[in-house]
Design an enzyme around this catalytic site. Structure first.
Site, PDB file in Angstrom:
ATOM      1  NE  ARG A  42      38.096  45.948  59.422  1.00  0.00           N
ATOM      2  CZ  ARG A  42      38.465  46.611  58.330  1.00  0.00           C
ATOM      3  NH1 ARG A  42      38.620  47.910  58.368  1.00  0.00           N
ATOM      4  NH2 ARG A  42      38.659  45.989  57.208  1.00  0.00           N
ATOM      5  CG  HIS A 235      49.116  28.553  43.257  1.00  0.00           C
ATOM      6  ND1 HIS A 235      49.526  28.817  44.538  1.00  0.00           N
ATOM      7  CD2 HIS A 235      47.832  28.986  43.191  1.00  0.00           C
ATOM      8  CE1 HIS A 235      48.540  29.377  45.216  1.00  0.00           C
ATOM      9  NE2 HIS A 235      47.497  29.498  44.411  1.00  0.00           N
TER      10      HIS A 235
HETATM   11  C1  BG6 Z   1      44.048  30.313  44.717  1.00  0.00           C
HETATM   12  C2  BG6 Z   1      43.554  31.206  43.612  1.00  0.00           C
HETATM   13  O1  BG6 Z   1      45.285  30.746  45.199  1.00  0.00           O
HETATM   14  O2  BG6 Z   1      44.191  28.989  44.196  1.00  0.00           O
HETATM   15  C3  BG6 Z   1      42.232  30.706  43.067  1.00  0.00           C
HETATM   16  O3  BG6 Z   1      43.384  32.514  44.142  1.00  0.00           O
HETATM   17  C4  BG6 Z   1      42.348  29.266  42.621  1.00  0.00           C
HETATM   18  O4  BG6 Z   1      41.776  31.506  41.978  1.00  0.00           O
HETATM   19  C5  BG6 Z   1      42.977  28.415  43.727  1.00  0.00           C
HETATM   20  O5  BG6 Z   1      41.052  28.784  42.314  1.00  0.00           O
HETATM   21  C6  BG6 Z   1      43.311  27.033  43.203  1.00  0.00           C
HETATM   22  O6  BG6 Z   1      43.724  26.215  44.263  1.00  0.00           O
HETATM   23  P1  BG6 Z   1      43.503  24.645  44.194  1.00  0.00           P
HETATM   24  O7  BG6 Z   1      44.151  24.132  45.430  1.00  0.00           O
HETATM   25  O8  BG6 Z   1      42.022  24.412  44.155  1.00  0.00           O
HETATM   26  O9  BG6 Z   1      44.151  24.172  42.936  1.00  0.00           O
END
Ligand code: BG6
Length: 472
Positions: A42, A235
């Site tokens: 923006r 995840h």
């Molecule tokens: C993100 C979350 O999607 O994944 C975070 O929003 C988290 O809170 C992160 O810390 C963890 O990812 P990684 O790859 O470090 O395990």
């Protein structure tokens, strides 16, 4: 030719992950001129200021991988425009860029929504209105993809009004992790594993993602969302589906995704009836992580603002049953939390004890898939205590690590670099389909609903510990 258009192009994700990833992709390309990268934000910025900002961040985030020769080439394909996303004006600038004389819209267009979810809808609507969603365009959507079934449904409706499902790439960066992708190789290319991968042989599976970081600069967002929605809905759900899905017909994106959604639909609900025996939610107290004192969750929130409610959970554990013939009766324990003892993501598959357990060993066999920080698979076997004079009959555990965890001779591509290159290749296998997102939100919403309606206790754990456990 590829036009990569990043909405939120000067935001944190873009500068920290996307542009460094594109720098590597362009560097690897034999024809860097086939890319044009357009950042849109923006703020009005002139080209010189924009390039200065990008260069400074690339130097910082790429470290030794940054060099001036590559930067000189990279900057020639970088452009910037400002658009007020909520206004009708200004979209002609994007139109001019895409349909400029020498390109005429023949190139593949890759949009990346790296903006707050509230902007997904207005941006998609403007793209459609301004004829900027041709068949050769693709749309990458960053998480969080909604915050419950209802909001995800709305986002999906707008997206599907503007793009076909084949054009949409919903990101879950766990799907880019080497060790996560390896789960499919491990499961579907080893007879040894394939034959025992069911409730006849497996006693329990634990999926654990622990982090040492706290809520960091995201206190307000985090307190609203909590770990269940920030980590489990996406995840951990990906890890669970990879571990449990049936063999797909082929490795095509849709065959894999069909199998994943079957698992989500077979998850037994966690609701008011079983919430207290099947879930734990908790927040961290002050403690020590890596030998350093750290404040509690409540103190972390207070340091940002006094008015944050403090109701978000920083730890979740779930006991999950999958109601299908392969997995009925096997508990899946999912655990994830912040400010825990170690940074570790791993899956521990415990096999049944032998049917005639002559040596009296229990849980001798384990298969451990470590996702981070190492990328290994290890097998634990019971063996004779070799040369044990007094213990001629004693067995003990032996853990054997398979997989290369030595220093790699080449640079390992980052998660975003891999995902961006899959989008460029048009491979949706590592992206989440609309029906999968909706099914997982439905299941997660029931847990949140049960937490609130039954006033489920918010437990606590000391920072630097492993968090609370289910009662035995
Ligand atoms: C993100 C979350 O999607 O994944 C975070 O929003 C988290 O809170 C992160 O810390 C963890 O990812 P990684 O790859 O470090 O395990």
């Amino acid at each position: 030719m590829y036009d990569i258009v990043i909405f939120g192009g000067t935001g944190d994700l873009s500068l920290r992950k996307l542009l460094p990833s594109l720098y590597h992709l362009v560097k690897k390309s034999k024809v860097p001129e086939e890319y044009r990268i357009l950042c849109i934000s923006r703020a009005p910025l002139d080209r010189v200021d924009f390039l200065l900002r990008v260069k400074e961040k690339l130097e910082c985030f790429l470290g030794d991988d940054f060099n001036y020769t590559d930067w000189k080439r990279f900057k020639t394909i970088l452009s910037y425009i400002d658009i007020e996303f909520l206004e009708n004006e200004g979209w002609d600038k994007l139109n001019n860029f895409i349909y400029s004389e020498d390109h005429r819209g023949k190139q593949n267009i890759i949009y990346y929504l790296s903006v707050a979810p509230a902007l997904f809808t207005p941006i998609c609507r403007q793209l459609k209105k301004n004829n900027l969603t041709p068949k050769n365009s693709r749309m990458i959507v960053e998480k969080p993809f909604g915050e419950n079934f209802k909001s995800a449904y709305k986002i999906n409706s707008v997206l599907s009004d503007c793009f076909s499902e084949k054009q949409i790439y919903r990101i879950d960066h766990y799907l880019a992790k080497e060790a996560v992708q390896n789960i499919l190789h491990l499961r579907f290319s080893n007879h040894l594993i394939e034959t025992v991968w069911n409730n006849q042989h497996i006693d329990q599976v634990e999926i654990m993602v622990s982090e040492q970081i706290g809520v960091e600069g995201r206190a307000e967002f985090f307190d609203h969302i909590g770990t269940l929605r920030d980590m489990v809905q996406n995840h951990l759900m990906q890890l669970l589906t990879y571990i449990t899905m049936e063999v797909p017909k082929s490795l095509s994106a849709d065959h894999i995704r069909d199998r994943k959604i079957e698992v989500i639909k077979a998850l037994e609900p966690i609701n008011r009836d079983n919430i207290s025996s099947h879930s734990i939610r908790a927040q961290y107290l002050a403690g020590e992580v890596n030998g350093k004192p750290v404040p509690s969750y409540k103190e972390d929130l207070k340091s940002v603002c006094d008015n944050i409610k403090g109701t978000g959970e920083t730890f979740v554990a779930l006991k999950i049953n999958i109601d299908n013939s392969r997995w009925r009766g096997v508990p899946f324990i999912l655990k994830t939390g912040k400010r825990m003892e170690k940074r570790l993501a791993e899956i521990r598959v415990k096999f049944n004890p032998p049917s005639n357990n002559l040596y009296g060993t229990d849980f001798g066999n384990l298969l451990v898939i470590e996702i981070q920080p190492k990328h290994t698979v290890s097998i634990q076997m019971m063996m004779k205590q070799l040369f044990g004079v007094d213990e001629a009959l004693a067995t003990h555990t032996n853990q054997m690590e398979i997989g290369n965890n030595e220093a790699f001779l080449y640079r390992i591509a980052g998660d975003y670099e891999k995902l961006l290159s899959e989008v460029i290749n048009g491979n949706q296998a590592f992206f989440v389909r609309d029906d999968e997102i909706m099914a997982s939100w439905k299941w997660i919403d029931a847990i949140r609903n049960a937490w609130t309606t039954t006033d489920q206790e918010m437990k606590t754990y000391i920072s630097g510990s492993n968090g609370p456990n289910f009662d035995k």
